[in-house]
Design a protein around this motif. Structure first.
Motif, short mmCIF file in Angstrom:
data_model
loop_
_atom_site.label_atom_id
_atom_site.label_comp_id
_atom_site.label_asym_id
_atom_site.label_seq_id
_atom_site.Cartn_x
_atom_site.Cartn_y
_atom_site.Cartn_z
N ASP A 88 17.52 30.52 39.73
CA ASP A 88 17.55 30.68 38.29
C ASP A 88 18.74 31.57 37.92
N ALA A 89 18.94 31.79 36.62
CA ALA A 89 20.12 32.52 36.16
C ALA A 89 20.16 33.94 36.72
N GLU A 90 19.04 34.63 36.72
CA GLU A 90 19.01 36.02 37.19
C GLU A 90 19.36 36.11 38.67
N ARG A 91 18.81 35.22 39.48
CA ARG A 91 19.10 35.25 40.93
C ARG A 91 20.53 34.80 41.20
N THR A 92 21.07 33.91 40.38
CA THR A 92 22.46 33.49 40.55
C THR A 92 23.40 34.66 40.29
N VAL A 93 23.12 35.43 39.25
CA VAL A 93 23.93 36.61 38.97
C VAL A 93 23.78 37.64 40.09
N GLY A 94 22.58 37.78 40.63
CA GLY A 94 22.37 38.69 41.75
C GLY A 94 23.16 38.28 42.98
N LEU A 95 23.22 36.96 43.23
CA LEU A 95 24.00 36.46 44.36
C LEU A 95 25.48 36.74 44.16
N LEU A 96 25.96 36.56 42.92
CA LEU A 96 27.35 36.88 42.62
C LEU A 96 27.65 38.34 42.94
N ALA A 97 26.79 39.24 42.45
CA ALA A 97 27.00 40.67 42.69
C ALA A 97 27.02 40.98 44.18
N GLU A 98 26.11 40.37 44.93
CA GLU A 98 26.04 40.61 46.38
C GLU A 98 27.31 40.14 47.09
N ASN A 99 27.80 38.96 46.74
CA ASN A 99 28.98 38.43 47.41
C ASN A 99 30.25 39.14 46.97
N LEU A 100 30.32 39.58 45.72
CA LEU A 100 31.46 40.40 45.29
C LEU A 100 31.52 41.68 46.11
N ALA A 101 30.37 42.31 46.30
CA ALA A 101 30.33 43.55 47.09
C ALA A 101 30.73 43.30 48.54
N ASP A 142 54.45 47.42 37.80
CA ASP A 142 54.00 48.21 38.94
C ASP A 142 53.72 49.65 38.55
N ARG A 143 54.34 50.13 37.47
CA ARG A 143 54.12 51.50 37.04
C ARG A 143 52.86 51.65 36.19
N VAL A 144 52.25 50.53 35.80
CA VAL A 144 51.00 50.59 35.04
C VAL A 144 49.85 50.92 35.98
N ASP A 145 48.98 51.82 35.55
CA ASP A 145 47.91 52.29 36.43
C ASP A 145 46.78 51.27 36.58
N SER A 146 46.37 50.62 35.48
CA SER A 146 45.21 49.72 35.51
C SER A 146 45.44 48.54 34.57
N VAL A 147 44.64 47.50 34.77
CA VAL A 147 44.61 46.36 33.85
C VAL A 147 43.14 46.00 33.62
N VAL A 148 42.80 45.69 32.37
CA VAL A 148 41.45 45.26 32.02
C VAL A 148 41.52 43.84 31.46
N THR A 149 40.70 42.94 32.01
CA THR A 149 40.69 41.56 31.53
C THR A 149 39.27 41.02 31.46
N GLY A 150 39.14 39.88 30.81
CA GLY A 150 37.94 39.07 30.93
C GLY A 150 38.15 38.07 32.05
N CYS A 151 37.36 36.99 32.07
CA CYS A 151 37.54 35.95 33.07
C CYS A 151 37.17 34.61 32.45
N ALA A 152 37.47 33.52 33.18
CA ALA A 152 37.10 32.18 32.72
C ALA A 152 35.72 31.79 33.24
N VAL A 153 35.47 32.09 34.51
CA VAL A 153 34.19 31.74 35.14
C VAL A 153 34.08 32.54 36.44
N ALA A 154 32.84 32.74 36.91
CA ALA A 154 32.60 33.42 38.18
C ALA A 154 31.68 32.56 39.04
N VAL A 155 31.97 32.49 40.35
CA VAL A 155 31.24 31.62 41.27
C VAL A 155 30.36 32.46 42.18
N ALA A 156 29.05 32.29 42.06
CA ALA A 156 28.11 33.13 42.79
C ALA A 156 28.18 32.91 44.30
N GLU A 157 28.20 31.64 44.74
CA GLU A 157 28.13 31.35 46.17
C GLU A 157 29.31 31.91 46.95
#
Length: 224
Positions: free
Chosen positions: A41-54, A115-130
């Motif tokens: 389901d959606a909640e477990r898919t997001v959890g899988l994404l978080a786990e694989n990102l880590a 290269d002299r910029v410290d950080s960048v903040v963006t959105g995204c188009a899509v994220a793949v959990a698997e």
């Protein structure tokens, strides 16, 4: 005769005895492979994404939309960032809780300036959990590809569950192949023959992914 004409001539000769096939592409190419593994389901898919990102050594945070500006401000402060690169379509409210100098995404910016910029903040188009993959397509809240490849620190915001899919085939259905797609699985890294890992070789050394949903996962708005 040009090299192009020679190559095309070889292709024509190689295909000379092949019977013509006017079948539509969707029938000519077998697409019966599994589009996603399991039935999450959606909640477990997001959890899988978080786990694989880590697993890929990205730093994962979870918060609500209301908590997002405070969280981004804290992440930039912890990094010691004095400048942040901002795509033209980024929601201005995301940076409302920080006084870090904003650097616009300009075509004229040189690699040295980026290269002299410290950080960048963006959105995204899509994220793949698997696969734990974030995909950027150069949209207004993501900017030019190079702004997420040169600065050393990238904060990427993912709206959950709307921008999260289970698998790569599902992600491809949402993407336009003619756009400049960047697929990111963790911070930039490579290994030599002895498997010594080096990060920040051809992209950010630090990737922080913020999963923004409607439910707070901790009093501080951070679910690391």
């Amino acid at each position: 005769m040009s090299a192009r004409e020679r190559i095309l001539g070889r292709v024509r000769r190689a295909l000379a005895d092949v019977e013509p096939d006017d079948s539509p592409y969707e029938r000519a190419i077998e697409r019966s492979y599994v589009r996603a593994h399991g039935d999450l389901d959606a909640e477990r898919t997001v959890g899988l994404l978080a786990e694989n990102l880590a697993d890929y050594r990205a730093l994962v945070h979870r918060c609500t939309a209301d908590e997002l500006p405070c969280l981004i401000g804290r992440l930039l402060a912890e990094r010691g960032s004095r400048t942040v690169l901002v795509p033209p379509g980024l929601d201005a409210g995301w940076l409302a809780e920080t006084d870090v100098e904003r650097v616009p995404d300009l075509a004229a910016s040189t690699p040295d300036e980026l290269d002299r910029v410290d950080s960048v903040v963006t959105g995204c188009a899509v994220a793949v959990a698997e696969t734990g993959t974030i995909v950027l397509d150069g949209g207004p809240d993501q900017g030019r590809r190079r702004i997420t490849l040169v600065p050393d620190h990238h904060v990427c915001v993912v709206r959950v569950p709307d921008q999260v899919v289970a698998s790569v085939p599902q992600a491809l259905e949402r993407l336009t192949p003619t756009r400049p797609l960047t697929w990111i699985s963790g911070p930039s890294a490579t290994s030599d023959i002895e498997l010594d890992r080096v990060e920040g070789v051809h992209g950010p050394r630090t990737l922080e992914v913020v999963l923004v949903g409607g439910v707070s996962h901790s009093p501080g708005g951070d679910g690391r």
